[in-house]
Design an enzyme around this catalytic site. Structure first.
Site, PDB file in Angstrom:
ATOM      1  N   CYS A  23       0.826  -1.211   0.000  1.00 21.29           N
ATOM      2  CA  CYS A  23       0.000   0.000   0.000  1.00 21.29           C
ATOM      3  C   CYS A  23       0.859   1.260   0.000  1.00 21.29           C
ATOM      4  CB  CYS A  23      -0.959  -0.008   1.180  1.00 21.29           C
ATOM      5  SG  CYS A  23      -0.156  -0.107   2.798  1.00 21.29           S
ATOM      6  N   HIS A 295      -1.635   1.302   7.401  1.00 18.24           N
ATOM      7  CA  HIS A 295      -2.090   1.243   6.012  1.00 18.24           C
ATOM      8  C   HIS A 295      -1.958   2.630   5.390  1.00 18.24           C
ATOM      9  CE1 HIS A 295      -4.249  -0.048   2.484  1.00 18.24           C
ATOM     10  NE2 HIS A 295      -5.195   0.878   2.660  1.00 18.24           N
TER      11      HIS A 295
END
Length: 347
Positions: A23, A295
Site C-alpha cells: 500500500c 495502512h
C-alpha cells in the site's frame, strides 16, 4: 459527499492493485501520477525517444505505468513491472513488510534522477561540447540537472553568528523532501507550527558551540535558517514516527493544513524578491493505524476533473474538498504553479 465512480472515463484517476503489503508503494505512485509537469515530460514523444536511446530502464517503466493510468480505460491496473523494478534496484523493499512511504518517495526520486541523467550525458557526448542550457548544467545536490531536480529540489541558507564578535558565516544545503518535527506536547497544531521551529533562530551553547574563524574561540553561536531557493514542488514530510523513551511510537498529533500554503515568513530576503511564496496542495499520503500495523492511502487532486479522489489501493472514490484534511496526514505535496490540463498525446 463521497461517491464511488461508476463510469470510468477519467484520465489520471486509476486505482492500483495490491497483491501484498505494498500500500505504501501504491500511495507514492499515485502522488507521482498526479504531478502533472513530471507526467507531461515523461509521456512526451521526444522524451520517450530519448529514454529509449539512452536505455533509461527506470524512467521507461514509469512511462509505461503512467500511460496506463492516464490513457487506460480500466478503473485499476496492476503495477507489476514497477514493483519488480523497485525490488531489483532497492532490495530493502523486496519483502512483505510494512515500509516507509516517505523513504520510498525519496529513493524513487534519486533512482529516477540518476536514470534520467543518461539522457543529458548522451546529448553532451553526441554534440561533443557541454550543454549550455542552464537547466542542465547547474550543479545541485542531486548532481546533474534533470526534470526531477528541476521540480523538487530547493536549498536552505544557514547563517551562523558568533555572539562574541558578530562574525557571520553562510552555508547552503539542498533538499528534495523537507522533514518537519511535530510538537508532542499538544494534541492539535497547524502545519505552520511545524514549519516555524525548523526556521526559528537557535542558540548553540555548551558542547554545541562552534569555533569562530574570526576570533578563534568557541563561543555561543546563533544559527538562523532561511529558505533560499524554494522548489517548484514542495514535499513536506511530517515526522510521525519517533521514540518515546526506548520505544518507537507513532505521534498522533492532528496537524491541520489548508490547500494553500504561504512560505513568505521563511524565505531569505533575496528569495522574497524572486521566488514564489504561495503553494497549492495537490496530493497527500495518509498513514492509518499503528507503527507496525498500518495502512497507506493517497488523496490526489485531478487537474482535468478539478476534484479530489481517495486512492485506497484499487478502490477509488471521489472526495469532497472539505474531506482532504485528515489527522492521518504523513506527506504533503504542494505546487507553486497551478497545474494546467496536461499535454499528453492521445488524451
Amino acid at each position: 459527499m463521497e461517491k464511488r465512480l461508476e463510469v470510468w472515463d477519467r484520465p489520471g484517476v486509476c486505482g492500483l492493485d495490491n497483491s501484498g503489503n505494498f500500500c505504501y508503494f501504491n500511495a507514492v505512485l499515485q502522488c507521482v501520477c498526479s504531478t502533472v509537469p513530471l507526467v507531461e515530460y515523461l509521456l512526451h514523444p521526444d522524451t520517450r525517444k530519448e529514454l529509449a536511446r539512452a536505455k533509461c530502464q527506470v524512467a521507461q517503466v514509469f512511462v509505461r505505468l503512467l500511460e496506463q493510468m492516464w490513457l487506460g480505460r480500466s478503473s485499476s491496473c496492476a503495477p507489476v513491472e514497477a514493483r519488480s523494478l523497485l525490488c531489483s534496484i532497492l532490495p530493502q523493499f523486496n519483502n512483505d513488510s510494512q515500509q516507509d512511504a516517505q523513504e520510498l518517495l525519496l529513493l524513487l526520486f534519486n533512482a529516477l534522477h540518476d536514470d534520467l541523467k543518461k539522457v543529458g550525458r548522451r546529448k553532451t557526448h553526441s554534440s561533443k561540447h557541454l550543454i549550455q542550457d542552464q537547466d542542465r548544467k547547474c550543479a545541485t545536490g542531486l548532481g546533474e540537472s534533470t526534470i526531477v531536480s528541476k521540480l523538487f529540489e530547493g536549498s536552505f541558507s544557514y547563517v551562523t553568528v558568533c555572539m562574541r564578535c558578530d562574525h557571520k558565516t553562510h552555508n547552503t544545503q539542498t533538499f528534495t523532501v523537507l522533514s518537519l518535527p511535530i510538537p508532542t506536547h499538544i494534541s492539535k497544531c497547524s502545519i505552520q507550527d511545524c514549519l516555524s521551529p525548523f526556521f526559528e533562530q537557535t542558540l548553540l551553547t555548551g558542547a554545541e558551540r562552534m569555533l569562530c574563524s574570526a576570533c578563534e574561540l568557541r563561543k555561543e553561536t546563533a544559527l538562523v535558517t532561511f529558505l533560499d531557493k524554494p522548489p517548484e514542488i514542495l514535499v513536506l514530510h511530517l515526522k510521525r514516527f519517533g521514540c518515546k523513551g526506548k520505544n518507537q511510537v507513532k505521534l498522533r498529533t492532528n496537524v491541520t493544513f489548508t490547500t494553500e500554503l504561504d512560505l513568505s515568513l521563511f524565505l531569505s530576503s533575496s528569495a522574497q524578491k524572486t521566488s514564489c511564496t504561495f503553494y497549492r496542495l495537490y496530493a497527500v499520503v495518509n498513514h492509518i493505524g499503528h507503527l507496525n500495523m498500518g495502512h497507506y492511502t493517497a488523496l490526489c487532486h485531478n487537474t482535468l476533473t478539478r476534484t479530489w479522489h481517495c486512492f485506497d489501493d484499487s478502490a477509488v472514490r471521489e472526495l469532497h474538498d472539505n474531506h482532504v484534511q485528515s489527522p492521518d496526514a504523513y506527506v504533503l505535496l504542494y505546487s507553486c504553479k497551478p497545474f494546467r490540463k496536461p499535454k499528453i498525446p492521445g488524451l
